[in-house]
Design an enzyme around this catalytic site. Structure first.
Site, mmCIF file in Angstrom:
data_model
loop_
_atom_site.group_PDB
_atom_site.id
_atom_site.type_symbol
_atom_site.label_atom_id
_atom_site.label_comp_id
_atom_site.label_asym_id
_atom_site.label_seq_id
_atom_site.Cartn_x
_atom_site.Cartn_y
_atom_site.Cartn_z
ATOM 1 C CD GLU A 1 1.732 -5.648 5.663
ATOM 2 O OE1 GLU A 1 2.516 -6.562 6.025
ATOM 3 O OE2 GLU A 1 1.052 -5.705 4.636
ATOM 4 N N GLY B 1 0.723 -5.071 0.753
ATOM 5 C CA GLY B 1 -0.444 -5.182 -0.123
ATOM 6 C C GLY B 1 -0.126 -5.840 -1.453
ATOM 7 C CB ALA C 1 -0.877 -0.018 1.245
ATOM 8 C CD GLU D 1 -2.216 -7.724 2.782
ATOM 9 O OE1 GLU D 1 -1.849 -6.564 2.480
ATOM 10 O OE2 GLU D 1 -2.909 -7.969 3.773
HETATM 11 N N1 COA Z 1 4.605 3.223 -0.598
HETATM 12 C C1 COA Z 1 5.003 4.404 -1.095
HETATM 13 N N2 COA Z 1 6.187 4.576 -1.714
HETATM 14 C C2 COA Z 1 7.007 3.516 -1.795
HETATM 15 C C3 COA Z 1 6.667 2.250 -1.285
HETATM 16 C C4 COA Z 1 5.399 2.125 -0.660
HETATM 17 N N3 COA Z 1 4.960 0.960 -0.178
HETATM 18 N N4 COA Z 1 7.691 1.404 -1.504
HETATM 19 C C5 COA Z 1 8.625 2.112 -2.144
HETATM 20 N N5 COA Z 1 8.246 3.392 -2.314
HETATM 21 C C6 COA Z 1 8.965 4.483 -2.949
HETATM 22 C C7 COA Z 1 10.107 4.975 -2.062
HETATM 23 O O1 COA Z 1 9.620 5.868 -1.088
HETATM 24 C C8 COA Z 1 10.986 5.620 -3.092
HETATM 25 O O2 COA Z 1 10.440 6.881 -3.431
HETATM 26 P P1 COA Z 1 11.377 8.201 -3.464
HETATM 27 O O3 COA Z 1 12.278 7.967 -4.642
HETATM 28 O O4 COA Z 1 10.394 9.316 -3.661
HETATM 29 O O5 COA Z 1 12.100 8.225 -2.177
HETATM 30 C C9 COA Z 1 10.824 4.730 -4.308
HETATM 31 O O6 COA Z 1 9.603 4.026 -4.118
HETATM 32 C C10 COA Z 1 11.941 3.697 -4.443
HETATM 33 O O7 COA Z 1 12.027 2.987 -3.222
HETATM 34 P P2 COA Z 1 13.403 2.820 -2.377
HETATM 35 O O8 COA Z 1 13.014 2.547 -0.967
HETATM 36 O O9 COA Z 1 14.286 3.984 -2.638
HETATM 37 O O10 COA Z 1 14.013 1.540 -3.074
HETATM 38 P P3 COA Z 1 15.000 0.480 -2.394
HETATM 39 O O11 COA Z 1 15.497 -0.383 -3.509
HETATM 40 O O12 COA Z 1 15.994 1.136 -1.528
HETATM 41 O O13 COA Z 1 14.067 -0.415 -1.432
HETATM 42 C C11 COA Z 1 12.073 -1.659 -0.848
HETATM 43 C C12 COA Z 1 13.025 -1.204 -1.976
HETATM 44 C C13 COA Z 1 10.879 -2.329 -1.518
HETATM 45 C C14 COA Z 1 12.803 -2.666 0.052
HETATM 46 C C15 COA Z 1 11.637 -0.452 -0.006
HETATM 47 O O14 COA Z 1 11.141 0.554 -0.907
HETATM 48 C C16 COA Z 1 10.546 -0.740 0.980
HETATM 49 O O15 COA Z 1 10.804 -1.290 2.022
HETATM 50 N N6 COA Z 1 9.301 -0.338 0.665
HETATM 51 C C17 COA Z 1 8.180 -0.484 1.582
HETATM 52 C C18 COA Z 1 7.689 -1.908 1.639
HETATM 53 C C19 COA Z 1 6.580 -2.025 2.672
HETATM 54 O O16 COA Z 1 6.752 -1.812 3.845
HETATM 55 N N7 COA Z 1 5.391 -2.375 2.159
HETATM 56 C C20 COA Z 1 4.238 -2.576 3.020
HETATM 57 C C21 COA Z 1 3.488 -1.317 3.113
HETATM 58 S S1 COA Z 1 2.078 -1.518 4.174
#
Ligand code: COA
Length: 263
Positions: free
Chosen positions: A138, A115, A70, A118
């Protein structure tokens, strides 16, 4: 809303198989409110009105993510007391997918987190590229999976692993996901879409009423424990009233391929 008005979904079609691509690559295809609205419209209005409609592939744009969860950036604007509405909305959308009458396949091309995992679990089939990574992180945000993850992860991989993964938020590889029963197949990234299309293409040749009946019957096992066998009887009865049922039997006897029409 016509498909032309979707902002975050790209659509293409070939032989009744629709490919839907989440198109927010810079946000790793995170599901924001707008995308959820579009998904709901897609499965409630647009796709059901298409003919032929044989199958649906969901995938993410870019090479990095299927759907990274999400949209966390929208979390801060959730009004106090409205978290339940958000989860219920997610349940409504994913339930539509889970109960859709033609097969929906998640072609998982990278991160499937929160999400995104999911969403993949609400699909009928899941094929992942070797670089895909999964998880319900989460807990790291102080919340729990709210789009059905606490229930569906158990269905696929069992309570023991599901409990640990949701309590730790640890990510896991495509290889583990396959081994644990979450995936149908793992393929090299450059084969993901062709293998997915080929699988849906094979199913597209089956009798449509029987395909829908399998989906409804299998889901019934999980949706209302104890009711699955009853549903199976009813769905089986429905398939035996079709002319495709007669055609299938006739073709077998005549040693030829059946020609199914959906009638
Ligand atoms: N919601 C909103 N934005 C997200 C996102 C999410 N779930 N996951 C990634 N992004 C965005 C980041 O904020 C970043 O944006 P920015 O360039 O404006 O800063 C962009 O996508 C790239 O992500 P980044 O974190 O820089 O890439 P990474 O390779 O370092 O890490 C992940 C990749 C997937 C490990 C990391 O983005 C992450 O942990 N995301 C969240 C996953 C999560 O907790 N999902 C459950 C949500 S309830």
């Amino acid at each position: 809303m016509t498909k032309m008005e979707y902002q975050n979904l790209l659509l293409s079609e070939s032989n009744g198989i629709y490919r839907i691509t989440f198109n927010r690559e810079k946000a790793l295809n995170a599901l924001n409110g707008q995308t959820m609205k579009e998904l709901f419209h897609l499965f409630s209005d647009f796709l059901p009105s298409q003919s032929p409609l044989k199958g649906v592939i969901l995938t993410g744009s870019g090479e990095k993510a299927f759907v990274a969860g999400a949209d966390i950036k929208e979390f801060l604007s959730i009004e106090s007391g409205k978290g339940g509405d958000m989860a219920q909305n997610g349940h409504d959308v994913f339930s539509l997918i889970e109960n859709f009458h033609v097969p929906v396949l998640a072609a998982i091309n990278g991160f499937a987190l929160g999400g995104g995992c999911e969403l993949a679990m609400s699909c009928h089939l899941r094929i992942a590229s070797e670089n895909a990574r999964f998880g319900q992180p989460e807990i790291n945000l102080g919340i729990i999976p709210g789009y059905g993850g606490t229930q569906r992860l158990i269905q696929y991989i069992g309570k023991t692993k599901a409990m640990q993964l949701m309590l730790t938020g640890d990510l896991f590889s495509a290889e583990d996901a396959l081994k644990w029963g979450l995936l149908n197949q793992v393929v090299p990234a450059n084969e993901l879409l062709s293998v997915s299309e080929a699988l849906l293409g094979r199913i597209a040749e089956k009798a449509p009423v029987a395909v829908s009946a399998v989906i409804a019957s299998v889901n019934a096992f999980f949706n209302s424990p104890g009711d699955g066998f009853k549903t199976e009887v009813n769905q089986f009865a429905k398939t035996t009233q079709t002319s495709d049922f007669l055609e299938g039997a006739q073709a077998f006897i005549e040693k030829r391929q059946p020609k199914f029409t959906g009638a």
